[in-house]
Motif scaffolding. Structure first.
Motif, PDB file in Angstrom:
ATOM      1  N   TYR A   1       0.797   5.152   0.234  1.00 17.84           N
ATOM      2  CA  TYR A   1      -0.053   6.295   0.599  1.00 17.84           C
ATOM      3  C   TYR A   1       0.554   7.580   0.038  1.00 17.84           C
ATOM      4  O   TYR A   1       1.764   7.802   0.128  1.00 17.84           O
ATOM      5  CB  TYR A   1      -0.174   6.407   2.113  1.00 17.84           C
TER       6      TYR A   1
ATOM      7  N   GLU B   1      -9.954  -0.218   2.871  1.00 17.76           N
ATOM      8  CA  GLU B   1      -9.647   1.212   2.915  1.00 17.76           C
ATOM      9  C   GLU B   1     -10.894   2.081   2.773  1.00 17.76           C
ATOM     10  O   GLU B   1     -10.832   3.303   2.957  1.00 17.76           O
ATOM     11  CB  GLU B   1      -8.650   1.566   1.804  1.00 17.76           C
TER      12      GLU B   1
ATOM     13  N   LYS C   1       0.855  -1.188   0.000  1.00 17.10           N
ATOM     14  CA  LYS C   1       0.000   0.000   0.000  1.00 17.10           C
ATOM     15  C   LYS C   1       0.894   1.242   0.000  1.00 17.10           C
ATOM     16  O   LYS C   1       1.687   1.434   0.921  1.00 17.10           O
ATOM     17  CB  LYS C   1      -0.920   0.001   1.219  1.00 17.10           C
TER      18      LYS C   1
ATOM     19  N   ASN D   1      -4.815  10.556  -1.243  1.00 19.92           N
ATOM     20  CA  ASN D   1      -5.637  11.450  -0.436  1.00 19.92           C
ATOM     21  C   ASN D   1      -5.597  12.849  -1.055  1.00 19.92           C
ATOM     22  O   ASN D   1      -4.560  13.503  -1.031  1.00 19.92           O
ATOM     23  CB  ASN D   1      -5.102  11.478   1.000  1.00 19.92           C
TER      24      ASN D   1
ATOM     25  N   LYS E   1     -10.557  10.149  -0.752  1.00 19.65           N
ATOM     26  CA  LYS E   1      -9.690   8.982  -0.931  1.00 19.65           C
ATOM     27  C   LYS E   1      -9.951   8.281  -2.265  1.00 19.65           C
ATOM     28  O   LYS E   1     -11.044   7.761  -2.511  1.00 19.65           O
ATOM     29  CB  LYS E   1      -9.886   7.987   0.213  1.00 19.65           C
TER      30      LYS E   1
END
Length: 290
Positions: A30, A74, A28, A285, A46
Motif C-alpha cells: 500500500y 480491492e 500487497k 492511493n 485507487k
C-alpha cells in the motif's frame, strides 16, 4: 573453509526457500502518493499497479487466479500494467488470457510494453516475418485481455467531472535496452493544466529523460527491476543488489517535486523464486497535496 561452507549453505537454503515459498507469495504493498493539483473529487483514487508478469515463467493458472482475486477484492478505480507480459513469445500468454480477462476496474485497464514484449531476445530480426507476426499477436492478446495498450500515446481519464492525463511510452531503457519509447510523441497534445501520470517500464527512463524534461509529469509508474527477486525489505529499510544498477528500484522516490513509483514485479525471470522481495501487487492511493 568452515565459514565459506556455512555462508554457502545459508545462501543455498535461502534460494530453495525462495523457490518453494517466495515464488508465489504475493504481497500487497500500500502506498499513498500526493499530487499537487489532483482534483478534490478524486481524492483517495485507487490505482492497482502491476508489472512484469513474465507469463513464460508463470507456470500456474491457479496462482494467477489468486492474483486476480486479490486485485478485484480491492475494487480499484484503475488498473495499470507496466510491461513484460511475456518472456519472448506471444503464445506464452495464451493459457492465462481468460484469467486476466477477469481483472476489473471501475475506470478501465491500461498497459504498456516492456523490453521482453518485443521478442528481441529471440534473435529474430525485426524486419523478419516471424518477428512481425509474434509482435502483432502480442498486441492482439493485450486487446483480448481488455487492456488499453498505450504505444507512445495518452488518454484523458474523465471521472466525476474531473480529469487527469494517463500517458504511456513504449520501452526505453538506458544502456543496451531497446529505445522504442518516444516521450515527445507520447506527450504530444497533452493538456499540462491537468495532473499527469506516466507509465514507463524501465525506471532508467525517468533518470535519463523524464526528470530533466520540460514536461509537467507528476508521477511515473515503472517496473522492470523485479527488486532482483532477492534482498531485504523491512519497514523503513530496503536493500537489494539491484540498487547498484538502478538507483530507483522499488517503491516511491521523490526528486525535485517529481515522483516515481517502481513495482517489484509479479512474475519472475531466470531464478524461479523470490527471497525477501516478494511478488508485488501495488495498491496506490492518490491524494491531493495538503
Amino acid at each position: 573453509k568452515k565459514s565459506a561452507l556455512f555462508m554457502s549453505s545459508i545462501l543455498f537454503t535461502s534460494l530453495l526457500i525462495g523457490m518453494k515459498w517466495g515464488r508465489y507469495n504475493f504481497k500487497k504493498n500500500y502506498q499513498d502518493i500526493e499530487i499537487n493539483n489532483w482534483p478534490n473529487l478524486l481524492d483517495n483514487y485507487k490505482i492497482i499497479h502491476i508489472s512484469d508478469l513474465h507469463l513464460g515463467s508463470f507456470n500456474s493458472v491457479e496462482k494467477l487466479e489468486e492474483v486476480v482475486s486479490i486485485i478485484n477484492a480491492e475494487e480499484p478505480d484503475l488498473i495499470v500494467f507496466t510491461g513484460d507480459l511475456v518472456n519472448n513469445y506471444y503464445h506464452e500468454s495464451i493459457p492465462f488470457i481468460d484469467t486476466l480477462k477477469k481483472l476489473n476496474a471501475k475506470d478501465g485497464k491500461f498497459s504498456i510494453l516492456g523490453n521482453h514484449d518485443y521478442g528481441d531476445y529471440t534473435g529474430l530480426d525485426r524486419n523478419s516475418k516471424q518477428w512481425k507476426q509474434n509482435f502483432s499477436k502480442l498486441l492482439e492478446i493485450q486487446k483480448e485481455i481488455g487492456f488499453d495498450l498505450l504505444l507512445n500515446e495518452s488518454r484523458i481519464i474523465n471521472i466525476r467531472n474531473s480529469s487527469f492525463n494517463l500517458v504511456g511510452v513504449e520501452n526505453w531503457g538506458a544502456g543496451n535496452f531497446n529505445k522504442d519509447g518516444d516521450l515527445n510523441l507520447s506527450m504530444k497534445g497533452v493538456d499540462d493544466t491537468l495532473p499527469t501520470i506516466l507509465l514507463s517500464h524501465d525506471p532508467s527512463h525517468w533518470t535519463e529523460r523524464v526528470i530533466n524534461s520540460s514536461y509537467k509529469i507528476d508521477l511515473q509508474l515503472s517496473g522492470h527491476t523485479h527488486g532482483m527477486q532477492f534482498g531485504v525489505e523491512l519497514p523503513g529499510f530496503k536493500w537489494s543488489p539491484i540498487k547498484y544498477r538502478y538507483k530507483y528500484w522499488a517503491g516511491l522516490y521523490n526528486v525535485d517535486d517529481k515522483q516515481i513509483y517502481v513495482n517489484r514485479g509479479l512474475g519472475h525471470l531466470g531464478y524461479a523464486g523470490r527471497v525477501g522481495i516478494m511478488p508485488d501487487v501495488s495498491i496506490i492511493n492518490i491524494k491531493k497535496t495538503v
